[in-house]
Design a protein around this motif. Structure first.
Motif, PDB file in Angstrom:
ATOM      1  N   UNK A   1       3.999  56.502  44.595  1.00 37.04           N
ATOM      2  CA  UNK A   1       4.663  57.566  45.343  1.00 37.04           C
ATOM      3  C   UNK A   1       3.633  58.607  45.773  1.00 37.04           C
ATOM      4  N   UNK A   2       3.700  59.012  47.036  1.00 40.12           N
ATOM      5  CA  UNK A   2       2.787  60.013  47.585  1.00 40.12           C
ATOM      6  C   UNK A   2       3.609  61.051  48.336  1.00 40.12           C
TER       7      UNK A   2
ATOM      8  N   UNK B   1       7.177  55.974  49.403  1.00 42.73           N
ATOM      9  CA  UNK B   1       7.735  55.359  48.193  1.00 42.73           C
ATOM     10  C   UNK B   1       7.513  53.859  48.331  1.00 42.73           C
ATOM     11  N   UNK B   2       6.587  53.325  47.539  1.00 41.09           N
ATOM     12  CA  UNK B   2       6.204  51.921  47.689  1.00 41.09           C
ATOM     13  C   UNK B   2       6.290  51.188  46.357  1.00 41.09           C
ATOM     14  N   UNK B   3       6.562  49.897  46.442  1.00 38.66           N
ATOM     15  CA  UNK B   3       6.532  49.010  45.288  1.00 38.66           C
ATOM     16  C   UNK B   3       5.664  47.808  45.643  1.00 38.66           C
ATOM     17  N   UNK B   4       4.903  47.329  44.650  1.00 44.44           N
ATOM     18  CA  UNK B   4       3.944  46.253  44.884  1.00 44.44           C
ATOM     19  C   UNK B   4       4.149  45.123  43.878  1.00 44.44           C
ATOM     20  N   UNK B   5       3.748  43.922  44.294  1.00 45.95           N
ATOM     21  CA  UNK B   5       3.712  42.777  43.389  1.00 45.95           C
ATOM     22  C   UNK B   5       2.310  42.193  43.405  1.00 45.95           C
ATOM     23  N   UNK B   6       1.766  41.903  42.212  1.00 43.27           N
ATOM     24  CA  UNK B   6       0.457  41.260  42.092  1.00 43.27           C
ATOM     25  C   UNK B   6       0.673  39.786  41.784  1.00 43.27           C
ATOM     26  N   UNK B   7      -0.077  38.929  42.479  1.00 44.77           N
ATOM     27  CA  UNK B   7       0.022  37.490  42.250  1.00 44.77           C
ATOM     28  C   UNK B   7      -1.369  36.897  42.097  1.00 44.77           C
TER      29      UNK B   7
END
Length: 281
Positions: free
Chosen positions: A53-54, A35-41
Motif C-alpha cells: 500500500x502506498x 493498493x496492490x497484492x502480489x503472488x510469487x511463483x
C-alpha cells in the motif's frame, strides 16, 4: 528437504522481489494511492503472497508491505515479513525519514530500522545484532551517504511532462542501503507491454532490464551474490500510480536453475487523490 542450491535460489527470489530502483529525487507531481497484492511463483508454482500500500499526499508519503510463504514453499519453511517507509514531500520530492523491515521464520526473527535525512543514514540497527563475519565487506560512513532505502527507492520517478510510461523511465540508476548491504542498481529499457491484473489495472507497462552491483555489507563468496552479479536477464515491469509521475513494480522476473522466479501483481488498484485545499476564513 530442499537442496542447498534450491534454498539459495529461493532466497534469490525473495531478495530480488524486493529490489528497488529510482531515477533520482524529482518532484512527485500531484497525489495518488495504490493498493496492490502480489503472488510469487517459482517455475509456475506459487511460493509466496504479499500486499503493498502506498499513499502520496501533498506534504508526506507512506508505504507499507507485508508478505509470506505460500503453497509448496510453506510446506518446507514458513516465513513472513513486513516493511514500511515514511517521509516528507518537499517541493514535490519524496524524502524518506524512516524505514523498517522485519522477517520471521520458524527458526528466528530479525528487525531492521533506519533513520534517514536527505539521503544520509543517520542511524540504523539490526535486532538481534548479527555476528561479525570477517569475510563480509564492511559498510563505511561514505557508503551511507546519497542512498535510498529499498521501500522509497522502489517508487520510480519519471521527470518531465510527457507520458511517464516510456523508454526514458529505464534510464536510471540508484545507490541503495537496506540496513545490511549497500548496492547499486541500474536499469536499461527492454520493451513496452500491456498487462491485465485480476483486479484493477489494465494497460501498458514499461519493462526494464536490471543489473545488480554489490558495494559493501556482503560476503563475496555467497552463491546468491555471484548469481545476481552475473545475471543479465533479470527484468522489472513498471506500472503507474494514478495521479502521479511515480511508477512501481507490477512484475519482477529472475531466471534461475529451478525455473523462472517471478513476483506479479494480482491486484493493482490505484487512484488519484485531489490536493488539499487551503482553508479560508
Amino acid at each position: 528437504m530442499l537442496s542447498r542450491r534450491a534454498r539459495w535460489l529461493l532466497a534469490a527470489l525473495a531478495w530480488t522481489c524486493g529490489i528497488a530502483v529510482v531515477s533520482g529525487a524529482q518532484p512527485a507531481s500531484a497525489q495518488g494511492k495504490l493498493e496492490a497484492q502480489y503472488e510469487a511463483t517459482l517455475a509456475g508454482i506459487p511460493v509466496g503472497r504479499g500486499a503493498w500500500n502506498i499513499e502520496i499526499s501533498d506534504d508526506q508519503f507512506t508505504a507499507s508491505a507485508v508478505g509470506g510463504t505460500a503453497g509448496l514453499l510453506k510446506s518446507f519453511s514458513s516465513s513472513s515479513g513486513t516493511g514500511s517507509a515514511q517521509g516528507r514531500v518537499v517541493n514535490g520530492a519524496l524524502v524518506s525519514t524512516n524505514y523498517s523491515a522485519s522477517t520471521t521464520t520458524s527458526k528466528k526473527s530479525e528487525a531492521i530500522h533506519m533513520v534517514l535525512s536527505n539521503g544520509t543514514i543517520k542511524e540504523y540497527a539490526i535486532e538481534p545484532e548479527p555476528p561479525v563475519d570477517p569475510d563480509r565487506i564492511p559498510v563505511t560512513e561514505a557508503h551511507k551517504k546519497g542512498v535510498f532505502d529499498p521501500m522509497t527507492g522502489s517508487m520510480l520517478r519519471v521527470p518531465g511532462t510527457a507520458d511517464p510510461l516510456s523508454p526514458d523511465a529505464c534510464r536510471g540508476s540508484a545507490a541503495v542501503f537496506d540496513g545490511r548491504m549497500r548496492y547499486d542498481l541500474k536499469l536499461d529499457f527492454k520493451r513496452m507491454e500491456t498487462v491485465r491484473a485480476e483486479k484493477g489495472y489494465q494497460g501498458p507497462v514499461v519493462v526494464c532490464a536490471i543489473y545488480f552491483t554489490p558495494v559493501a555489507g556482503y560476503i563475496p563468496d555467497r552463491p546468491v551474490i555471484k548469481y545476481l552479479v552475473s545475471a543479465r536477464n533479470m527484468e522489472i515491469a513498471f506500472a503507474p500510480v494514478a495521479g502521479t509521475r511515480i511508477l512501481v513494480p507490477f512484475r519482477v522476473v529472475i531466471p534461475t536453475y529451478l525455473g523462472i522466479a517471478m513476483l506479479e501483481a494480482t491486484q493493482f488498484i490505484t487512484t488519484p487523490t485531489p490536493p488539499r485545499v487551503a482553508k479560508t476564513n
